[in-house]
Design a protein around this motif. Structure first.
Motif, PDB file in Angstrom:
ATOM      1  N   GLY A 124       0.823  -1.214   0.000  1.00  0.00           N
ATOM      2  CA  GLY A 124       0.000   0.000   0.000  1.00  0.00           C
ATOM      3  C   GLY A 124       0.847   1.250   0.000  1.00  0.00           C
ATOM      4  N   GLY A 125       1.990   1.196  -0.649  1.00  0.00           N
ATOM      5  CA  GLY A 125       2.885   2.346  -0.668  1.00  0.00           C
ATOM      6  C   GLY A 125       3.768   2.393   0.568  1.00  0.00           C
ATOM      7  N   THR A 126       4.620   3.398   0.610  1.00  0.00           N
ATOM      8  CA  THR A 126       5.540   3.575   1.732  1.00  0.00           C
ATOM      9  C   THR A 126       4.890   4.462   2.788  1.00  0.00           C
ATOM     10  OG1 THR A 126       7.530   3.296   0.388  1.00  0.00           O
ATOM     11  CG2 THR A 126       7.763   4.564   2.426  1.00  0.00           C
ATOM     12  N   ALA A 127       4.612   3.897   3.955  1.00  0.00           N
ATOM     13  CA  ALA A 127       4.035   4.689   5.045  1.00  0.00           C
ATOM     14  C   ALA A 127       5.099   5.630   5.607  1.00  0.00           C
ATOM     15  CB  ALA A 127       3.513   3.767   6.138  1.00  0.00           C
ATOM     16  N   GLN A 128       4.706   6.856   5.878  1.00  0.00           N
ATOM     17  CA  GLN A 128       5.616   7.832   6.495  1.00  0.00           C
ATOM     18  C   GLN A 128       5.217   7.964   7.957  1.00  0.00           C
ATOM     19  OE1 GLN A 128       8.233   8.909   4.986  1.00  0.00           O
ATOM     20  NE2 GLN A 128       7.759   8.452   2.837  1.00  0.00           N
ATOM     21  N   VAL A 129       5.939   7.251   8.813  1.00  0.00           N
ATOM     22  CA  VAL A 129       5.532   7.120  10.211  1.00  0.00           C
ATOM     23  C   VAL A 129       6.313   8.097  11.095  1.00  0.00           C
ATOM     24  CG1 VAL A 129       5.418   5.533  12.175  1.00  0.00           C
ATOM     25  CG2 VAL A 129       4.950   4.702   9.851  1.00  0.00           C
ATOM     26  N   ASP A 222       0.851   0.328   8.344  1.00  0.00           N
ATOM     27  CA  ASP A 222       0.474   0.958   7.085  1.00  0.00           C
ATOM     28  C   ASP A 222      -0.959   0.567   6.738  1.00  0.00           C
ATOM     29  OD1 ASP A 222       1.372  -1.724   6.746  1.00  0.00           O
ATOM     30  OD2 ASP A 222       1.456  -1.424   4.587  1.00  0.00           O
ATOM     31  N   ASN A 223      -1.515   1.173   5.702  1.00  0.00           N
ATOM     32  CA  ASN A 223      -2.915   0.904   5.359  1.00  0.00           C
ATOM     33  C   ASN A 223      -3.157  -0.541   4.936  1.00  0.00           C
ATOM     34  OD1 ASN A 223      -3.226   0.823   2.156  1.00  0.00           O
ATOM     35  ND2 ASN A 223      -1.574   2.232   2.715  1.00  0.00           N
ATOM     36  N   PRO A 252      12.360   4.680   5.324  1.00  0.00           N
ATOM     37  CA  PRO A 252      10.891   4.590   5.314  1.00  0.00           C
ATOM     38  C   PRO A 252      10.375   3.389   4.508  1.00  0.00           C
ATOM     39  CG  PRO A 252      11.559   6.867   5.055  1.00  0.00           C
ATOM     40  CD  PRO A 252      12.830   6.043   5.027  1.00  0.00           C
ATOM     41  N   GLU A 253      10.963   3.129   3.349  1.00  0.00           N
ATOM     42  CA  GLU A 253      10.469   2.034   2.501  1.00  0.00           C
ATOM     43  C   GLU A 253      10.817   0.660   3.070  1.00  0.00           C
ATOM     44  OE1 GLU A 253      12.807   4.225   1.714  1.00  0.00           O
ATOM     45  OE2 GLU A 253      14.394   3.376   0.466  1.00  0.00           O
TER      46      GLU A 253
END
Lengths: 444, 444
Positions: A124-129, A222-223, A252-253
């Motif tokens: 679901g893409g790279t979450a930016q936490v 992540d989502n 992040p990734e």
């Protein structure tokens, strides 16, 4: 070795045990100028004339270089713009959110992949936490359910270990899809790094498990959340909760600030952006372990909870991206490759020049660590004849890679995951290198 | 481990040999919420109420993440902007050309420094070298003088090895300059990486040395050229000509495309942007080994050709950047540090809590490799009392770090290089950590 006045040089008397290297390239390099078509600077007879050029004329030797990078975090040389991760329309959705980027393993060296080149696979893409807001909850059948901040986690004693991560779909193009004539697209869904964090076992000794806690669910924040079931036996063995990769915070990734490392098992289990570990007496049945990440058999049935990336190997030099077109008849050359096993340590690797009819043993070189990339090497003289180059690894639990026919007879050709059949490169008379892995081995 | 139905969990019966970890944080973490002053989410009694928040409310869990980076070569999280190399006006010239940038070793993990954080020391800025025009000349008292292209070099069999590099001036602020209350500025002129290239010995077997070739000059292609003399005995031992660092091409600031690695010896000898190796029966006397990089003694005389970075160590956690101010009385905590020796392998490390009067042995953890960073660890319960924390490493050739008094009595206080005296951190009642290395050891 201080203030040494003279050293008795005994080149003919050294004790190097690697005899295969003793006369490597003794003659070929001396005359390599004409063979490579490079400038005359390579000709020993012209050395004196070119000495001045080499020493004085390089533009970077006659002026000051660049000052320290202002951001104090450098980047590779602009000349290395080709050494990057790559996506492919066949493997990533158009918007690249649910995506794969493949590691340029044809350019990899040793057993460390730099963080900028480590392969990525996100659902679901790279979450930016935000690490200050990040939490890890551990609950279910535990004695003391807990929620951890990042600071809490880092109070535990840390461990640093080198492990590969491999997507179970690595090598999948060979099953039924197009044949990529490329090592990066064939086997680039894996990389290797030094991971630092706390052993999950250490946390679980602190928290305490109920006696019937035999399964663990790992879930990302992540989502996509990517829920996966892991047996407690593995969780208490070598699973790590990590915050650093190759000596710096996770990118992040790669799951910043915290991911799970499940050594040797499907990449998908190494949960990124980890938020939750739940314990139970029953396994879960998430989408990621029912409709996906199952092991389809020839019968049409699929095996679930097939976690281990089995023993595998591939020759990385030569490969389609690194052919032998610059070699000439009689040149010596090093064949190099990677072997790995999710079950343990690489025991030995064999190499074949005839597509699997005959095998010779390669040398393992550098560090040989469990569930880690292991480099193998074989130095040969190439006589300019066509070859079918293949490698076959065996691990310390006794598993050996199957031929593609052996694997297909079990699994069929509709599967996607856990391909570990022998990979074969065709070397042509001209030194070109082609992926011909579908070719049947004569004696298979 | 396939389709496992039940696992017999025997937490009280495991075979972990590291007994010091068995009851680590057994109680302290459970109640850490109040101690840390963090949000109520850490309180086990509120777990159910917060479960919803943790699982549903994080903004990165409710929307798609970022697509794959367009340049396909990622960067660290923006939250890690503080984890960078640092320059200092006292150590770099104003324009930063002849410069030092210090590695954030207080944030380092394991024994790999990522390439973006590896310390730099350049005498004339960072040369930007075109790899297609780069050449390496090997000449002088050799049988076949040669000029190599990068492709030529890469035809040799490669090796990958993990070694530290340390500037001989690392730790120099303690001699006579200001006392930096910072690990990064005290000991950040070193880093560690996996290096890939060809053993110089392999090239020299190919080229052939004259019998009276007992010294080698290494020279860079940057404007500073940094000529240094190295004995042939070392060149034939473990010196490497490398093109890759941590699995990718060298960064420009690390000598792209090719540098020398001289394991364990002064960083300055590990010539960047290498262009020339010359062999002779006599040593050279370059500026870099006469006016600089000599070992000034108390007598006023200086030792030349003092190459080896001797056995050394430092505690990295705690350190001035990582104090114990978050701990409370009775908390267990891991003391961690780095030990290294240019002469060989770290044999053991001792830790003192009273400034060197008494010592206990630390555990070595992770990989223990020659001329490589080695991590040590000691788990203790801190009773909230002031401490004088120090580490003292011993290598396998039997060398042990001296006290600062022992070192000063030999070398005086005007030297710059090769400081390997014991470093002491003062821990205050509040858990602050200060660099007090000048303090005299009671029994020294």
């Amino acid at each position: 070795m201080k203030n040494k006045k003279a050293v008795n040089v005994q080149l003919n008397n050294d004790s190097d045990k690697n005899l295969t290297r003793r006369d490597f390239f003794k003659k070929s390099l001396l005359y390599s100028a004409s063979a490579l078509g490079t400038t005359s600077v390579l000709s020993p007879s012209l050395l004196n004339a070119n000495e001045k050029e080499i020493i004085e004329e390089a533009p970077w030797g006659t002026k000051l270089g660049d000052p320290v990078d202002k951001n104090l975090y450098g980047v590779p040389s602009a000349y290395e713009h080709n050494n990057i991760r790559r996506t492919h329309d066949l493997l990533s959705s158009g918007d690249s959110y649910a995506s794969i980027s493949m590691c340029p393993i044809h350019e990899s060296e040793g057993i460390i992949t730099p963080n900028g080149l480590f392969f990525t696979r996100n659902h679901g893409g790279t979450a930016q936490v935000d690490p200050n807001k990040w939490r890890l909850m551990i609950h279910g059948k535990v004695k003391k359910p807990m929620v951890f901040t990042l600071d809490d986690l880092k109070k535990y004693p840390s461990e640093s270990r080198i492990y590969f991560i491999e997507c179970p779909a690595n090598g999948s193009p060979g099953w039924r899809g197009p044949q990529f004539n490329s090592l990066q697209f064939m086997k680039g869904m894996m990389s290797s790094a030094q991971w630092t964090g706390v052993m999950l076992k250490t946390i679980l000794e602190d928290i305490g498990l109920e006696k019937d806690a035999v399964w663990m669910l790992a879930e990302g924040s992540d989502n996509a959340s990517n829920p996966r079931t892991i047996p407690v036996e593995k969780a208490l063995d070598d699973v790590m909760v990590v915050w650093a990769q190759n000596g710096e915070a996770l990118r992040p990734e790669q799951g910043y600030p915290v991911r799970l490392i499940v050594p040797g098992w499907e990449g998908n289990l190494n949960t990124k952006w980890l938020r939750r570990l739940e314990f139970s007496d029953k396994p879960w049945h998430s989408k990621e372990e029912t409709s996906k990440y199952t092991m389809l058999q020839k019968s049409g049935k699929a095996i679930r909870y097939f976690w281990v990336n089995e023993v595998n190997s591939v020759i990385t030099s030569p490969c389609p991206e690194k052919p032998w077109t610059h070699l000439k008849k009689g040149d010596k050359v090093e064949i190099e490759g990677l072997a790995w096993s999710g079950s343990g340590t690489i025991k030995h690797v064999d190499i074949s020049f005839d597509g699997g009819d005959n095998w010779v043993e390669a040398n393992l070189k550098g560090l040989v660590l469990p569930k880690s990339w292991t480099r193998f090497s074989y130095i040969m003289k190439w006589e300019g004849k066509p070859l079918l180059l293949a490698s076959r690894a065996t691990d310390d639990v006794g598993r050996t890679q199957p031929t593609i026919d052996q694997e297909t007879s079990k699994v069929g050709v509709e599967s996607v995951y856990h391909r570990n059949a022998i990979v074969t490169w065709e070397i042509t008379k001209k030194g070109e290198c082609n992926n011909v892995q579908i070719r049947k081995h004569k004696k298979a």
